[in-house]
Design an enzyme around this catalytic site. Structure first.
Site, PDB file in Angstrom:
ATOM      1  N   ARG A  49      -2.681 -14.409  -1.044  1.00 33.78           N
ATOM      2  CA  ARG A  49      -3.958 -14.771  -0.235  1.00 33.78           C
ATOM      3  C   ARG A  49      -4.810 -15.913  -0.928  1.00 33.78           C
ATOM      4  O   ARG A  49      -4.323 -16.261  -1.939  1.00 33.78           O
ATOM      5  CB  ARG A  49      -4.887 -13.206  -0.168  1.00 33.78           C
ATOM      6  CG  ARG A  49      -4.278 -12.312   0.603  1.00 33.78           C
ATOM      7  CD  ARG A  49      -5.067 -11.050   0.622  1.00 33.78           C
ATOM      8  NE  ARG A  49      -4.929 -10.348  -0.702  1.00 33.78           N
ATOM      9  CZ  ARG A  49      -5.366  -9.210  -0.733  1.00 33.78           C
ATOM     10  NH1 ARG A  49      -6.124  -8.413   0.006  1.00 33.78           N
ATOM     11  NH2 ARG A  49      -5.379  -8.457  -1.991  1.00 33.78           N
TER      12      ARG A  49
ATOM     13  N   ASN B 123       0.878  -1.053   0.204  1.00 31.34           N
ATOM     14  CA  ASN B 123       0.084   0.032   0.054  1.00 31.34           C
ATOM     15  C   ASN B 123       0.810   1.335  -0.003  1.00 31.34           C
ATOM     16  O   ASN B 123       0.511   2.511   0.621  1.00 31.34           O
ATOM     17  CB  ASN B 123      -1.011  -0.131   1.243  1.00 31.34           C
ATOM     18  CG  ASN B 123      -2.081  -1.044   0.937  1.00 31.34           C
ATOM     19  OD1 ASN B 123      -2.134  -1.706   0.071  1.00 31.34           O
ATOM     20  ND2 ASN B 123      -2.836  -0.991   1.950  1.00 31.34           N
TER      21      ASN B 123
END
Length: 435
Positions: A310, A175
Site C-alpha cells: 500500500r 487475512n
C-alpha cells in the site's frame, strides 16, 4: 540463474534507494514509495529462456481462471434474469469460523450451517475471499463471492485501487482467507465422518488444488489468485499469509488429527509443495554483506527482492512478519542447516536493532508518538531500510520518513509502527537454541 536474479534491478527501486540516501536533516521526506511490479508477459520475456515456459504457463492459467470465474457469475445473472450483482454481507471478525471448539460442536447443527455457508462462497477457482460473514445465509445465485473490500481512503493513483472495482480479492490468502476455511472444513469432516461429509471433502480437495494452482514456479504464493495486478501479485508474508499456507500444507501432508481423511495423493502433493514453499521462504531472507537479516513484508515474485504494497508500505525489512517467520521455522522438527542458519541470522539481527527506553503511545492530544520512556522496551520498528537498518515510516501520500512523529496523525494512530513481537521470538529462540 541466481546470478541473474541478484543483478536484476528495477529502475523504480534504484530511484527509491537513491532517494533514501538523501540527507534527512535537510528534509522531512526522505523518499517516495514506488509501485509494486505485477507479473506480466513483458517481465517474463526478460527471464532466462530456460525458466520462461513455467512462468508463461502460470500467467496463462491465471488469466484463464480469472475469466472463468467472472463468466460463472455472469452466467448466473443471465439465467436468473438479474441485471445487478448482489453484494454479500461483510464480516471482518474471524469468529465465524472458530477453530478451537470441542469435537462435539463440529458435529452439531451450528457448525454444519457455517460449513454450508463456507461451501456456497467457494469461488469457481476453489478459494475464498476475505472479510465474509459466514454466520448468515448461504450465497444465493447472482451474489458476488466477495464483499466490498475496497479501501475507504483511496487517493489518485492509489496502490490499493483495484484494477477492476467489481472484482477485488476474489480468491485470496489475505487475512487468513482460504486457509481458515479449509481448516474449518477439515474439523467438520472429521467430526461427522467422511461419508456424511462428502460435499465438504469435495470442497476441501478443490481448496487444496486452489493452493497448488496459485503457487508460483519458484514456490511462493501471491496475495490474490487468480492474479489481480499491483502488489497483490507479490509473494506475501504480511498477516501470516505464506506461513499460514505452509503450516496447512505441512499438516495435510502428515494426515494426522483432523486431516486423517485426506487422500494419499493429496498428502503427497501437499508435502511436495510445502518443501517448495519452504525453499522459497528461505531464499527470500534478505542477505546484506554476506549476513542474513530478516524478511520483507512482501517480495517480488521473480527477483525475491523487497517490494512495496500500500501507499505507506515501502520495500524494506519487516520486523513483525519476520518474528512470525522465525517462530514458524523454529517449529519445524529436525531443522536442516539452512533453517538453522536462517533462524540464527534473524535472531542476531533482532538483537542488534532492539529499541529500549522508548515507547510508541498516546502523547497529549496529538495521538500516538514515539516518546522517551526509561525502562520501556524492547520494541522494534515495523519497517527498516535494507543495508542501514534505519527505521522507515510511510504516509498515504506515498512519502517516506525516518521519524514516525513526522507522518500524518491519521497514519500514526491507524497503523502498528512499532511492535514487541520479536521479543517473543527471541525468548523462543533461547529455548530452541539449547536443542
Amino acid at each position: 540463474m541466481k546470478l541473474f536474479f541478484r543483478t536484476l534491478e528495477s529502475a523504480a527501486l534504484t530511484c527509491f534507494l537513491a532517494a533514501l540516501a538523501l540527507n534527512s536533516s535537510t528534509a522531512a521526506i526522505i523518499g517516495t514509495n514506488p509501485p509494486a511490479k505485477p507479473l506480466d508477459a513483458k517481465r517474463i520475456a526478460a527471464l532466462p529462456a530456460a525458466i520462461q515456459p513455467a512462468w508463461k504457463n502460470y500467467l496463462e492459467r491465471s488469466i484463464h481462471q480469472r475469466q472463468a470465474d467472472q463468466e460463472f457469475l455472469k452466467k448466473e445473472l443471465r439465467e436468473n434474469g438479474m441485471t445487478q450483482i448482489l453484494v454479500p454481507p461483510e464480516g471482518r471478525s474471524r469468529r465465524w469460523l472458530p477453530l478451537d471448539r470441542p469435537d462435539s460442536w463440529y458435529r452439531g447443527d451450528d457448525a454444519r450451517h457455517v460449513a454450508d455457508v463456507v461451501l456456497s462462497f467457494q469461488t469457481p477457482a476453489g478459494g475464498w475471499s476475505k472479510n465474509l460473514y459466514m454466520g448468515g445465509s448461504p450465497r444465493s445465485p447472482g451474489m458476488h463471492f466477495a464483499p466490498d473490500n475496497s479501501s475507504r481512503f483511496l487517493t489518485t493513483n492509489d496502490f490499493d485501487a483495484p484494477l477492476d472495482a467489481h472484482w477485488n480479492y476474489v480468491g485470496t490468502f489475505d487475512n487468513n482467507a482460504t486457509v481458515q476455511q479449509l481448516r474449518f472444513l477439515a474439523k467438520v469432516i472429521t467430526a461427522i465422518g467422511s461419508e456424511k461429509g462428502a460435499s465438504y471433502r469435495a470442497a476441501f480437495a478443490r481448496g487444496l488444488n486452489y493452493i497448488f494452482a496459485a503457487q508460483f514456479p519458484n514456490g511462493g504464493w501471491p496475495q490474490v489468485w487468480p492474479l489481480s495486478g499491483g502488489y497483490h501479485d507479490a509473494i506475501t508474508f504480511n498477516d501470516g499469509a505464506m506461513c499460514g499456507i505452509l503450516k496447512l500444507l505441512e499438516n495435510v501432508s502428515r494426515r494426522t488429527n483432523e486431516f486423517s481423511f485426506v487422500s494419499e495423493k493429496n498428502a503427497l502433493a501437499a508435502g511436495k509443495n510445502f518443501r517448495r514453499g519452504l525453499d522459497c521462504l528461505l531464499d527470500a531472507q534478505v542477505v546484506v554483506n554476506g549476513r542474513r537479516t530478516i524478511w520483507p513484508q512482501q517480495c517480488d515474485m521473480l527477483t525475491l527482492k523487497p517490494e512495496s504494497a500500500r501507499n505507506y508500505e515501502m520495500p524494506s525489512l519487516a520486523a513483525s512478519e519476520s518474528a512470525d517467520i522465525m517462530i514458524f521455522l523454529m517449529d519445524i522438527p529436525e531443522p536442516d542447516a539452512r533453517i538453522v542458519s536462517a533462524v540464527n541470522g534473524a535472531a542476531a539481527w533482532f538483537r542488534k536493532t532492539e529499541i529500549r527506553d522508548m515507547a510508541f503511545r498516546n502523547s497529549g492530544g496529538d495521538g500516538r508518538k514515539l516518546v522517551s520512556a526509561p525502562g520501556a522496551g524492547p520494541i522494534w520498528s515495523r519497517y527498516y531500510e535494507v543495508g542501514t537498518d534505519r527505521p522507515l515510516f510511510g504516509d498515504r501520500d506515498k512519502t517516506i520518513h525516518d521519524d514516525v512523529n513526522e507522518i500524518s496523525r491519521e497514519r500514526r494512530n491507524g497503523y502498528s509502527w512499532y511492535s514487541g513481537a520479536p521479543e517473543n521470538a527471541l525468548k523462543e529462540y533461547a529455548r530452541w537454541n539449547k536443542k
